[in-house]
Scaffold this motif. Structure first.
Motif, PDB file in Angstrom:
ATOM      1  N   MET A 162       1.053  -1.589  -0.090  1.00 37.42           N
ATOM      2  CA  MET A 162      -0.122   0.229  -0.009  1.00 37.42           C
ATOM      3  C   MET A 162       0.754   1.069  -0.154  1.00 37.42           C
ATOM      4  N   ILE A 163      -0.090   2.415  -0.514  1.00 38.34           N
ATOM      5  CA  ILE A 163       1.197   3.418  -0.505  1.00 38.34           C
ATOM      6  C   ILE A 163      -0.068   4.411   0.392  1.00 38.34           C
ATOM      7  N   VAL A 164       1.332   5.048   1.318  1.00 39.35           N
ATOM      8  CA  VAL A 164       0.460   5.679   1.877  1.00 39.35           C
ATOM      9  C   VAL A 164       1.581   7.318   2.247  1.00 39.35           C
ATOM     10  N   ARG A 165       0.603   8.254   1.706  1.00 39.13           N
ATOM     11  CA  ARG A 165       1.116   8.954   1.557  1.00 39.13           C
ATOM     12  C   ARG A 165       0.931  10.123   3.362  1.00 39.13           C
ATOM     13  N   ILE A 166       2.279  10.645   3.619  1.00 33.63           N
ATOM     14  CA  ILE A 166       2.490  11.922   5.043  1.00 33.63           C
ATOM     15  C   ILE A 166       1.612  13.073   4.701  1.00 33.63           C
ATOM     16  N   MET A 167       1.078  13.851   4.910  1.00 35.84           N
ATOM     17  CA  MET A 167       1.181  15.124   4.147  1.00 35.84           C
ATOM     18  C   MET A 167       1.971  15.752   4.243  1.00 35.84           C
ATOM     19  N   GLY A 168       2.711  16.785   3.597  1.00 36.10           N
ATOM     20  CA  GLY A 168       3.640  17.732   3.853  1.00 36.10           C
ATOM     21  C   GLY A 168       5.237  17.272   4.069  1.00 36.10           C
ATOM     22  N   GLU A 169       5.308  15.669   4.004  1.00 36.23           N
ATOM     23  CA  GLU A 169       6.347  15.047   3.888  1.00 36.23           C
ATOM     24  C   GLU A 169       7.174  13.759   2.381  1.00 36.23           C
ATOM     25  N   GLY A 170       5.758  13.605   1.964  1.00 39.99           N
ATOM     26  CA  GLY A 170       6.265  12.663   0.341  1.00 39.99           C
ATOM     27  C   GLY A 170       5.113  11.445   1.304  1.00 39.99           C
ATOM     28  N   GLN A 171       5.597  10.070   0.080  1.00 37.38           N
ATOM     29  CA  GLN A 171       5.116   8.692   0.304  1.00 37.38           C
ATOM     30  C   GLN A 171       6.035   7.772   0.584  1.00 37.38           C
ATOM     31  N   VAL A 172       5.369   6.597   1.073  1.00 42.40           N
ATOM     32  CA  VAL A 172       6.108   5.063   1.430  1.00 42.40           C
ATOM     33  C   VAL A 172       5.043   4.326   1.161  1.00 42.40           C
ATOM     34  N   LYS A 173       5.843   3.217   0.392  1.00 42.39           N
ATOM     35  CA  LYS A 173       5.583   2.014   0.537  1.00 42.39           C
ATOM     36  C   LYS A 173       5.247   0.642   1.543  1.00 42.39           C
ATOM     37  N   LEU A 174       4.353   0.433   2.357  1.00 48.13           N
ATOM     38  CA  LEU A 174       3.934   0.120   3.079  1.00 48.13           C
ATOM     39  C   LEU A 174       3.440  -1.573   2.991  1.00 48.13           C
ATOM     40  N   ALA A 175       4.401  -2.375   3.241  1.00 50.08           N
ATOM     41  CA  ALA A 175       3.555  -4.593   3.256  1.00 50.08           C
ATOM     42  C   ALA A 175       2.691  -4.435   4.072  1.00 50.08           C
ATOM     43  N   ASP A 176       1.951  -5.279   3.180  1.00 50.77           N
ATOM     44  CA  ASP A 176       0.532  -5.489   4.505  1.00 50.77           C
ATOM     45  C   ASP A 176       0.815  -6.237   5.381  1.00 50.77           C
ATOM     46  N   SER A 177       2.045  -6.253   5.929  1.00 46.65           N
ATOM     47  CA  SER A 177       2.585  -6.935   7.207  1.00 46.65           C
ATOM     48  C   SER A 177       2.585  -6.811   7.981  1.00 46.65           C
ATOM     49  N   HIS A 178       2.478  -5.475   8.000  1.00 43.55           N
ATOM     50  CA  HIS A 178       3.228  -4.387   8.935  1.00 43.55           C
ATOM     51  C   HIS A 178       1.513  -3.652   9.422  1.00 43.55           C
ATOM     52  N   PHE A 179       0.713  -4.535   8.829  1.00 46.58           N
ATOM     53  CA  PHE A 179      -0.827  -3.151   9.736  1.00 46.58           C
ATOM     54  C   PHE A 179      -0.711  -3.974  10.206  1.00 46.58           C
ATOM     55  N   ALA A 180      -0.809  -5.061  10.944  1.00 42.54           N
ATOM     56  CA  ALA A 180      -1.207  -5.380  12.271  1.00 42.54           C
ATOM     57  C   ALA A 180      -0.470  -4.384  13.574  1.00 42.54           C
ATOM     58  N   GLU A 181       0.699  -4.057  13.427  1.00 42.27           N
ATOM     59  CA  GLU A 181       1.362  -2.949  14.355  1.00 42.27           C
ATOM     60  C   GLU A 181       0.652  -2.109  14.249  1.00 42.27           C
ATOM     61  N   LEU A 182       0.570  -1.565  13.568  1.00 47.39           N
ATOM     62  CA  LEU A 182       0.542  -0.278  13.047  1.00 47.39           C
ATOM     63  C   LEU A 182      -1.116   0.402  13.502  1.00 47.39           C
ATOM     64  N   ASN A 183      -1.449  -1.184  13.440  1.00 42.83           N
ATOM     65  CA  ASN A 183      -3.164  -0.870  13.538  1.00 42.83           C
ATOM     66  C   ASN A 183      -3.185  -1.057  15.670  1.00 42.83           C
ATOM     67  N   LYS A 184      -2.649  -0.931  16.042  1.00 42.13           N
ATOM     68  CA  LYS A 184      -2.354  -0.896  17.381  1.00 42.13           C
ATOM     69  C   LYS A 184      -2.559  -0.259  17.788  1.00 42.13           C
ATOM     70  N   LEU A 185      -1.490   0.809  17.190  1.00 41.91           N
ATOM     71  CA  LEU A 185      -1.266   2.102  17.649  1.00 41.91           C
ATOM     72  C   LEU A 185      -2.326   3.191  17.024  1.00 41.91           C
ATOM     73  N   ASP A 186      -2.621   2.734  15.874  1.00 40.80           N
ATOM     74  CA  ASP A 186      -4.096   3.276  15.122  1.00 40.80           C
ATOM     75  C   ASP A 186      -5.208   3.395  16.478  1.00 40.80           C
ATOM     76  N   ASP A 187      -5.756   2.305  17.137  1.00 35.84           N
ATOM     77  CA  ASP A 187      -6.802   1.531  18.093  1.00 35.84           C
ATOM     78  C   ASP A 187      -6.352   2.978  19.464  1.00 35.84           C
ATOM     79  N   GLU A 188      -4.660   3.254  19.824  1.00 31.29           N
ATOM     80  CA  GLU A 188      -4.837   3.879  20.482  1.00 31.29           C
ATOM     81  C   GLU A 188      -5.824   4.794  20.955  1.00 31.29           C
ATOM     82  N   LEU A 189      -4.611   5.794  19.341  1.00 29.39           N
ATOM     83  CA  LEU A 189      -4.997   7.110  18.761  1.00 29.39           C
ATOM     84  C   LEU A 189      -6.472   7.131  19.129  1.00 29.39           C
TER      85      LEU A 189
END
Length: 92
Positions: free
Chosen positions: A1-28
């Motif tokens: 998945m291509i993710v843009r951080i506004m004002g910074e640019g884009q990164v490509k994230l593997a789907d395997s990272h979403f479980a870890e990122l979703n934990k932080l997202d749930d906290e947020l």
């Protein structure tokens, strides 16, 4: 998945990272709902740092469509709240 951080640019994230990122997202999401600005800022920056760490930066001249757009690091709690879905910033 291509993710843009506004004002910074884009990164490509593997789907395997979403479980870890979703934990932080749930906290947020919890912190957004409670209005805890200090915890929100800490978790939001941790989430962006993790995206930068796990993602592979795309060249500045790359014209890939972003599948997910994250707010800029200096976004306020209210600005991020406007971008949230019921699932948070990350789908799933």
């Amino acid at each position: 998945m291509i993710v843009r951080i506004m004002g910074e640019g884009q990164v490509k994230l593997a789907d395997s990272h979403f479980a870890e990122l979703n934990k932080l997202d749930d906290e947020l999401l919890t912190e957004m709902r409670s209005g805890d600005g200090v915890a929100f800022r800490r978790t939001f920056h941790a989430l962006l740092d993790k995206v930068r760490e796990l993602g592979e930066p795309l060249p500045d001249d790359a014209l890939e469509p972003s599948e997910l757009i994250l707010p800029a690091p200096d976004a306020t709690l209210e600005e991020v709240r406007e971008l949230l879905s019921d699932d948070g910033l990350f789908p799933g």
